[in-house]
Motif scaffolding. Structure first.
Motif, mmCIF file in Angstrom:
data_model
loop_
_atom_site.group_PDB
_atom_site.id
_atom_site.type_symbol
_atom_site.label_atom_id
_atom_site.label_comp_id
_atom_site.label_asym_id
_atom_site.label_seq_id
_atom_site.Cartn_x
_atom_site.Cartn_y
_atom_site.Cartn_z
ATOM 1 N N SER A 155 -2.247 7.871 -4.448
ATOM 2 C CA SER A 155 -2.000 6.496 -4.866
ATOM 3 C C SER A 155 -2.955 6.085 -5.976
ATOM 4 C CB SER A 155 -2.133 5.546 -3.671
ATOM 5 O OG SER A 155 -1.163 5.847 -2.693
ATOM 6 N N GLY A 156 -3.159 6.959 -6.913
ATOM 7 C CA GLY A 156 -3.988 6.650 -8.073
ATOM 8 C C GLY A 156 -5.379 6.218 -7.665
ATOM 9 N N GLU A 157 -5.847 5.191 -8.291
ATOM 10 C CA GLU A 157 -7.215 4.735 -8.058
ATOM 11 C C GLU A 157 -7.438 4.189 -6.657
ATOM 12 O OE1 GLU A 157 -7.866 0.748 -10.114
ATOM 13 O OE2 GLU A 157 -6.033 1.485 -11.096
ATOM 14 N N PHE A 158 -6.321 3.915 -5.926
ATOM 15 C CA PHE A 158 -6.468 3.355 -4.587
ATOM 16 C C PHE A 158 -6.562 4.432 -3.503
ATOM 17 C CE2 PHE A 158 -4.461 0.146 -7.199
ATOM 18 C CZ PHE A 158 -5.260 -0.965 -6.943
ATOM 19 N N SER A 159 -6.384 5.675 -3.895
ATOM 20 C CA SER A 159 -6.458 6.760 -2.932
ATOM 21 C C SER A 159 -7.805 6.746 -2.216
ATOM 22 C CB SER A 159 -6.277 8.107 -3.635
ATOM 23 O OG SER A 159 -4.977 8.191 -4.173
ATOM 24 N N ALA B 239 -6.780 -1.980 0.900
ATOM 25 C CA ALA B 239 -5.992 -1.686 -0.300
ATOM 26 C C ALA B 239 -4.957 -2.774 -0.584
ATOM 27 C CB ALA B 239 -5.298 -0.337 -0.144
ATOM 28 N N TRP C 22 3.267 3.713 -3.913
ATOM 29 C CA TRP C 22 3.331 5.030 -4.572
ATOM 30 C C TRP C 22 4.305 5.978 -3.869
ATOM 31 C CZ3 TRP C 22 -0.625 1.800 -5.211
ATOM 32 C CH2 TRP C 22 -1.178 1.699 -6.496
ATOM 33 N N ASP D 90 0.815 -1.220 0.000
ATOM 34 C CA ASP D 90 0.000 0.000 0.000
ATOM 35 C C ASP D 90 0.848 1.270 0.000
ATOM 36 O OD1 ASP D 90 0.736 -0.947 2.594
ATOM 37 O OD2 ASP D 90 -0.612 0.534 3.497
ATOM 38 N N THR E 255 4.304 4.425 -11.840
ATOM 39 C CA THR E 255 4.393 5.813 -12.275
ATOM 40 C C THR E 255 5.426 6.009 -13.368
ATOM 41 O OG1 THR E 255 6.092 6.374 -10.661
ATOM 42 C CG2 THR E 255 3.813 6.567 -9.944
ATOM 43 N N PHE F 112 -3.962 -6.435 -8.301
ATOM 44 C CA PHE F 112 -3.667 -5.555 -9.437
ATOM 45 C C PHE F 112 -2.273 -5.852 -10.018
ATOM 46 C CE2 PHE F 112 -1.615 -1.565 -10.808
ATOM 47 C CZ PHE F 112 -2.452 -1.200 -11.860
ATOM 48 N N THR G 295 -3.270 7.938 -0.005
ATOM 49 C CA THR G 295 -3.433 9.200 -0.711
ATOM 50 C C THR G 295 -2.340 9.263 -1.777
ATOM 51 O OG1 THR G 295 -3.221 11.574 -0.463
ATOM 52 C CG2 THR G 295 -2.128 10.267 1.181
#
Length: 826
Positions: free
Chosen positions: A396-400, A407, A262, A259, A325, A414, A394
């Motif tokens: 963290s793309g779509e996982f924010s 997550a 990012w 998690d 990223t 993923f 936060t």
RNA sequence: GCCGGGAUGGCGAAAUCGGUAUACGCAGCGGACUUAAAAUCCGCCGGUUUAAACCUUGUGGGUUCGAUUCCCACUCCCGGCACCA
């Protein structure tokens, strides 16, 4: 005649004659022989001992405790197996050989003989027929057999590994032989060297070893369970692949915190990592990197011990590509990364890992916050320390916005889908390095053939005998055996061509990892253990030893048991049902008693001076068995007096004189004490309270001594009961007096007294009376006093009266047999 | 740093489903026996005190009629693991 009181001199327990006589009787009648077909087995064992020569009273404690249990369970009617053996291979014998030019075998055998004598003089009840020596070819044949089976199942393998190497001694050192980065023997610095070694794949059993700790929870001490759990060190997480910029290569990291992916701002790789050479091959920082690696590999040992604070590293000149990223992630070589755990590479998340934080701060690396605390989100400008708890994602793309807990599995899923990572479980436990470049151990039963490769010695050719004709035991950079031509040169079992034996021997932990399986069938030359014998005797019922073996011996021991269980050799998957950790005995200086510290009290000498039974009682009375104890001769006087009094009770019993009639109430009291003592001693033995068991027997004796009528039935019954209770603690005197009392059977086979609950009830008892929680009186009240009666008697008592009179009684509490309490308004 | 164990008289220790703190032993003191000593036997033995009373289980709080025992915070001692991502 021991039973004459000469000229008014009070007689003492003549331990020298009595103990010798009793020991001879035991030996002649072979009383400790194991049963050939047990119905009701009880297997007790103390941890394997290294034959260091002279036993000191600290060693004794362990033997005495286990012997007590063995005798107790015998009296309770169990078929007891209480064997002994010697962990006879190992370095000290070799050291002695180098120093004193005596053959390790001779030195070892002389030591064992000495220890045997001491143990016999204390009267430990072993079945000596089942004695085993790990250096006996008939024993290590099966050690080698286990090795071959592991090899067959792919659980034994060879690999190169960095090992501790002492340049001066020209030898490999085990971890425990490295003290603060220095060689334990010569004190010179220890370096690392890459050598080909044999390993057992214990990691394959890691999950099993962990899971089955559940089953041991009831019978094993909690600290041992915890220590093993931590040692096995299971952790769940993910492996994530990072590709190397500008190269067709990738590095994989292990993390428990996908998690925080990012938040990665750098990556770190262990200096020993195998891929470093390839990755930095055209880096312009190659020179610095190589220097750093050289430096850190050389000083690894010292660093490990001394540095927790300072983290060092060097930029490799190479960047990785962030898998999500695509950003550049600089790769550092860091010696705070362990090569032996996970993938040897980690992702650096300074904002959420304390170590990465320290490192990033020192080298001025970026920090990226991707987890927010769930509560007080007061935004600080700069981080003062890493936030390492779970929180809300936060940046963290779509996982924010997700919680860490939810997550993590989703991110792993993923990564898997994108083929850049996968879920992974890691263990701290490492494979077990079992080869030693040493002489005094079990030879590794393998032949190295130039054409066939590694060839196991055929089972029918076992044992591979350790040769005796060695002149120089000084290691010269490789195993001593490599220089013994007649041993090392052999024809290949496969092709018959010239080949070499493996020159190494097995770690002594291998010898001791299965020894408990051998005792029930110690002489079997066909099998490690006959399956019927295994069925009837295994596993160990009570295993006793120090806690220092929590993560060494006890893990190997469980592993090999599990392996042999799967192989179908034995019926049980755990070696010992119950484990007890006895405390250490310290010398008068407060440190653990040992030969090298010179604070040991020699057992043989002590027994010679005071006798075996005094020695046993002193040891057991010193402290509860689980607690560390400081040895002191102070207790000797008490133990001696106690046994002398028992001895004189024997004279009184034999004389059977009546110095006046004992009153009925005295008889009743004695009967009550007798039954209470039976109850207490029995319960105390079951609960490891040997010191309090002795205390209650002392009280019993203190009542018997002044008892008037030694011809009375109750006196005789009480005395005989005392002997039965005392027998596991002081077996010689008990056995002798038992015979003198006209009993034909050994006390060991004469049963264990039962207590009668009826008789322990006394007619009246003392009960404390409290007023507002303070003790104001003690009353003697009838045993079956009613609550009302108790209150009224208490209230009338002089001293209570003055505290309750004229005040409002708010509450009255009656605890039968214990306490009456009044609560009054102040 | 993390985990575990421990702290009770002069000493080793006992008592924890909360209920008379210091059982048993050592040392010490007094007495009996002995010409004497040792051994043995009897008695005393946490502190302040004539008694009554008060204080006392590493420290400080809390819960309770009542805490060595349960809860919270802390001190000291011993052991193990120690950058496990």
């Amino acid at each position: 005649m021991f039973f004459q009181t000469l000229g008014g001199i009070m007689s003492e327990y003549p331990f020298a004659e009595v103990e010798k006589k009793v020991q001879e009787k035991w030996e002649n009648k072979n009383v400790f022989a194991m049963s050939q077909n047990p119905r009701n087995k009880y297997y007790v064992l103390e941890m394997f001992a290294y034959p260091s020569g002279d036993l000191h009273v600290g060693h004794l404690r362990n033997y005495v405790i286990v012997d007590l249990l063995a005798r107790y369970y015998s009296q309770r009617g169990f078929d007891v197996l209480h064997p002994v053996g010697w962990d006879a291979f190992g370095l000290p014998a070799e050291e002695a050989a180098i120093k004193n030019k005596i053959h390790p075998r001779k030195w070892t055998e002389a030591n064992i003989e000495k220890s045997r004598k001491t143990l016999k003089s204390i009267g430990i009840g072993y079945d000596w027929e089942t004695e085993i020596l790990t250096c006996d070819p008939e024993y290590y044949k099966w050690t080698q057999w286990i090795f071959l089976k592991l090899l067959e199942k792919g659980l034994a393998y060879q690999d190169t590994s960095l090992v501790n190497w002492c340049i001066k001694c020209q030898t490999v050192l085990a971890n425990e032989q490295v003290e603060n980065g220095k060689c334990w023997r010569c004190g010179s610095e220890v370096t690392k060297r890459e050598l080909k070694q044999w390993f057992f794949r214990i990691t394959q059993y890691a999950q099993d070893l962990l899971d089955d700790l559940e089953k041991l929870k009831e019978g094993w001490p909690e600290p041992v369970i915890t220590a093993q759990k931590n040692w096995i060190g299971r952790s769940e997480g993910a492996e994530i692949d990072f590709s190397v910029m500008g190269k067709d290569a990738k590095l994989t990291v292990f993390t428990t915190r996908p998690d925080t992916l990012w938040g990665v701002t750098f990556a770190a790789i262990a200096p020993e990592h195998r891929l470093i050479g390839e990755i930095i091959s055209d880096s312009d920082r190659k020179k610095e990197v190589e220097e750093y690696i050289k430096k850190s590999v050389m000083k690894t040992e010292i660093q490990r011990l001394s540095t927790v604070e300072e983290k060092t590293g060097v930029y490799s000149g190479v960047d990785l590509k962030h898998p999500l990223t695509g950003e550049n992630v600089p790769l550092y070589i860091c010696d705070y990364v362990l090569s032996s755990y996970g993938t040897g590479t980690v992702m650096g998340v300074p904002a959420h890992d304390a170590r990465d934080f320290d490192f990033a701060k020192k080298y001025g690396l970026k920090m990226k916050e991707v987890i927010k605390p769930r509560q007080n989100t007061d935004n600080k400008e700069s981080l003062e320390e890493a936030f390492t708890d779970y929180g809300i994602l936060t940046n963290s793309g779509e996982f924010s916005g997700m919680n860490s807990e939810e997550a993590i599995p989703m991110i792993i899923e993923f990564l898997k889908k994108e083929k850049i990572g996968r879920g992974k479980v890691n263990f701290k436990l490492h494979d077990w390095l079992v080869s030693r470049q040493r002489y005094w151990g079990a030879p590794i039963p393998v032949v190295h053939c130039p054409s066939c490769g590694v060839v196991p010695v055929p089972e029918k050719d076992l044992p591979v005998i350790l040769p005796d004709n060695v002149e120089d035991y000084m290691p010269k950079g490789k195993s001593v055996l490599a220089a013994v031509d007649s041993y090392i040169n052999v024809s290949c079992p496969e092709c018959g061509g010239p080949a070499l034996r493996d020159p190494d021997t097995l770690d002594t932990f291998v010898d001791s990892s299965w020894y408990q399986l051998r005792y029930p069938d110690a002489k079997n030359s066909e099998k490690l253990i006959d399956s019927a014998k295994a069925e009837s005797w295994l596993p160990i019922d009570k295993y006793i030893g120090g806690i220092e073996h929590a993560t060494g011996h006890l893990i190997y021991f469980r592993f090999i048991t599990k392996f042999l269980h799967r192989l179908g050799v034995i019926p049980c998957g755990e070696p010992a049902q119950r484990l007890f950790n006895q405390g250490m005995v310290c010398g008068s200086d407060g440190s653990v008693m040992s030969k090298s510290k010179g604070n040991g009290v020699e057992a043989g000498e002590f027994v010679g001076n005071y006798g075996a039974d005094v020695c046993r009682v002193t040891t057991l009375f010193l402290a509860p068995p689980g607690r560390d104890a400081i040895w002191s001769e102070q207790g000797v006087a008490g133990a001696k007096r106690f046994l002398d009094r028992v001895w004189r009770l024997g004279e009184k019993y034999t004389a059977g004189v009546s110095n006046g009639k004992a009153g009925e109430s005295d008889e009743k009291k004695l009967r009550r004490t007798m039954n209470l003592t039976i109850k207490k001693v029995t319960e105390d033995i079951e609960n490891w309270g040997f010191n309090t068991a002795i205390a209650s027997m002392m009280e019993f004796v203190n009542e018997l001594v002044p008892f008037e009528d030694s011809s009375s039935y109750i006196f005789r019954e009480a005395y005989e009961t005392l002997l039965l209770l005392l027998a596991p603690f002081a077996p010689h005197i008990a056995e002798y007096l038992w015979e003198k009392a006209g009993k034909n059977e050994f006390v060991l086979k004469s049963g264990w007294p039962q207590y009668d609950p009826e008789t322990v009830i006394s007619e009246s008892e003392e009960i404390g009376v409290q007023v507002n929680g303070k003790l104001r009186a003690v009353l003697r009240l009838p045993f079956d006093v009613t609550e009302d009666e108790a209150f009224s008697q208490a209230a009338e008592s002089q001293n209570v009266k003055q505290y309750i009179e004229g005040r409002e009684i708010k509450k009255r509490i009656f605890v039968p047999h214990r306490m009456i309490s009044f609560v009054v308004k102040a």
